[in-house]
Motif scaffolding. Sequence first.
Motif, PDB file in Angstrom:
ATOM      1  N   PRO A   1       0.799  -1.231   0.000  1.00  0.00           N
ATOM      2  CA  PRO A   1       0.000   0.000   0.000  1.00  0.00           C
ATOM      3  C   PRO A   1       0.834   1.285   0.000  1.00  0.00           C
ATOM      4  O   PRO A   1       1.835   1.392   0.687  1.00  0.00           O
ATOM      5  CB  PRO A   1      -0.820  -0.114   1.272  1.00  0.00           C
ATOM      6  N   HIS A   2       0.351   2.230  -0.792  1.00  0.00           N
ATOM      7  CA  HIS A   2       0.908   3.575  -0.867  1.00  0.00           C
ATOM      8  C   HIS A   2      -0.202   4.542  -0.459  1.00  0.00           C
ATOM      9  O   HIS A   2      -1.258   4.570  -1.089  1.00  0.00           O
ATOM     10  CB  HIS A   2       1.323   3.932  -2.300  1.00  0.00           C
ATOM     11  N   ALA A   3       0.042   5.335   0.558  1.00  0.00           N
ATOM     12  CA  ALA A   3      -0.889   6.410   0.927  1.00  0.00           C
ATOM     13  C   ALA A   3      -0.336   7.690   0.315  1.00  0.00           C
ATOM     14  O   ALA A   3       0.781   8.101   0.621  1.00  0.00           O
ATOM     15  CB  ALA A   3      -0.999   6.537   2.436  1.00  0.00           C
ATOM     16  N   VAL A   4      -1.111   8.293  -0.573  1.00  0.00           N
ATOM     17  CA  VAL A   4      -0.671   9.498  -1.263  1.00  0.00           C
ATOM     18  C   VAL A   4      -1.536  10.671  -0.815  1.00  0.00           C
ATOM     19  O   VAL A   4      -2.763  10.567  -0.782  1.00  0.00           O
ATOM     20  CB  VAL A   4      -0.771   9.322  -2.800  1.00  0.00           C
ATOM     21  N   VAL A   5      -0.887  11.769  -0.464  1.00  0.00           N
ATOM     22  CA  VAL A   5      -1.580  12.978  -0.021  1.00  0.00           C
ATOM     23  C   VAL A   5      -1.051  14.150  -0.842  1.00  0.00           C
ATOM     24  O   VAL A   5       0.161  14.306  -1.002  1.00  0.00           O
ATOM     25  CB  VAL A   5      -1.346  13.242   1.486  1.00  0.00           C
ATOM     26  N   ILE A   6      -1.985  14.957  -1.352  1.00  0.00           N
ATOM     27  CA  ILE A   6      -1.614  16.194  -2.068  1.00  0.00           C
ATOM     28  C   ILE A   6      -2.422  17.324  -1.453  1.00  0.00           C
ATOM     29  O   ILE A   6      -3.650  17.290  -1.465  1.00  0.00           O
ATOM     30  CB  ILE A   6      -1.903  16.089  -3.581  1.00  0.00           C
ATOM     31  N   VAL A   7      -1.720  18.291  -0.870  1.00  0.00           N
ATOM     32  CA  VAL A   7      -2.389  19.444  -0.252  1.00  0.00           C
ATOM     33  C   VAL A   7      -1.676  20.725  -0.649  1.00  0.00           C
ATOM     34  O   VAL A   7      -0.490  20.719  -0.960  1.00  0.00           O
ATOM     35  CB  VAL A   7      -2.422  19.336   1.299  1.00  0.00           C
ATOM     36  N   GLY A   8      -2.422  21.811  -0.663  1.00  0.00           N
ATOM     37  CA  GLY A   8      -1.823  23.105  -0.960  1.00  0.00           C
ATOM     38  C   GLY A   8      -2.804  24.030  -1.645  1.00  0.00           C
ATOM     39  O   GLY A   8      -4.001  24.000  -1.375  1.00  0.00           O
ATOM     40  N   ARG A   9      -2.260  24.854  -2.551  1.00  0.00           N
ATOM     41  CA  ARG A   9      -3.068  25.857  -3.256  1.00  0.00           C
ATOM     42  C   ARG A   9      -2.881  25.704  -4.748  1.00  0.00           C
ATOM     43  O   ARG A   9      -1.760  25.529  -5.230  1.00  0.00           O
ATOM     44  CB  ARG A   9      -2.661  27.275  -2.864  1.00  0.00           C
ATOM     45  N   TRP A  10      -3.976  25.803  -5.480  1.00  0.00           N
ATOM     46  CA  TRP A  10      -3.966  25.782  -6.937  1.00  0.00           C
ATOM     47  C   TRP A  10      -4.641  27.062  -7.413  1.00  0.00           C
ATOM     48  O   TRP A  10      -5.856  27.180  -7.368  1.00  0.00           O
ATOM     49  CB  TRP A  10      -4.721  24.553  -7.471  1.00  0.00           C
ATOM     50  N   TYR A  11      -3.872  28.035  -7.817  1.00  0.00           N
ATOM     51  CA  TYR A  11      -4.378  29.336  -8.262  1.00  0.00           C
ATOM     52  C   TYR A  11      -5.426  29.893  -7.293  1.00  0.00           C
ATOM     53  O   TYR A  11      -6.506  30.295  -7.690  1.00  0.00           O
ATOM     54  CB  TYR A  11      -4.951  29.232  -9.683  1.00  0.00           C
ATOM     55  N   GLY A  12      -5.094  29.865  -6.012  1.00  0.00           N
ATOM     56  CA  GLY A  12      -5.962  30.437  -4.987  1.00  0.00           C
ATOM     57  C   GLY A  12      -6.981  29.468  -4.396  1.00  0.00           C
ATOM     58  O   GLY A  12      -7.596  29.773  -3.385  1.00  0.00           O
ATOM     59  N   LEU A  13      -7.167  28.319  -4.994  1.00  0.00           N
ATOM     60  CA  LEU A  13      -8.126  27.339  -4.473  1.00  0.00           C
ATOM     61  C   LEU A  13      -7.398  26.285  -3.642  1.00  0.00           C
ATOM     62  O   LEU A  13      -6.314  25.826  -4.013  1.00  0.00           O
ATOM     63  CB  LEU A  13      -8.871  26.649  -5.624  1.00  0.00           C
ATOM     64  N   ALA A  14      -8.024  25.887  -2.533  1.00  0.00           N
ATOM     65  CA  ALA A  14      -7.426  24.873  -1.669  1.00  0.00           C
ATOM     66  C   ALA A  14      -7.495  23.508  -2.331  1.00  0.00           C
ATOM     67  O   ALA A  14      -8.498  23.146  -2.949  1.00  0.00           O
ATOM     68  CB  ALA A  14      -8.149  24.836  -0.333  1.00  0.00           C
TER      69      ALA A  14
END
Length: 127
Positions: free
Chosen positions: A91-104
Amino acid sequence: MMRAVGTITLCGAFLLGASAPAVAAPKPKVQLKIVDAVKGGETKTVWLHCAPVGGTHPNARAACQLLEKVKGKPEQLNVSPNAVCTQEVQPHAVVIVGRWYGLAVKWAKVFTNGCQVKAALGAVLSI
């Protein structure tokens, strides 16, 4: 005498220029933290910046291009929909968080193995 005045003027200009504040690089319009945690293995984390491209991601340009196609929505990525993966379980747990052109952006998913991760996310997770 004229030479001394010129030298003083040049030194003054140099000192004024040296005391001017440095111009900061523009803040990227996209800042994403990407984490891949493998069960029983290591956890890798990178930063992906787009517009301008950068960060610590080893293939930032390709990752930004893939995310542009889905307007920054990792859940819509399916880079290799016909990939043939083994039944290996790691298993691979993948997380992507941050901002995309002002959107969370807040996205996480657990994949059965690395092949499935690569098929879904391609260069976005080439870390």
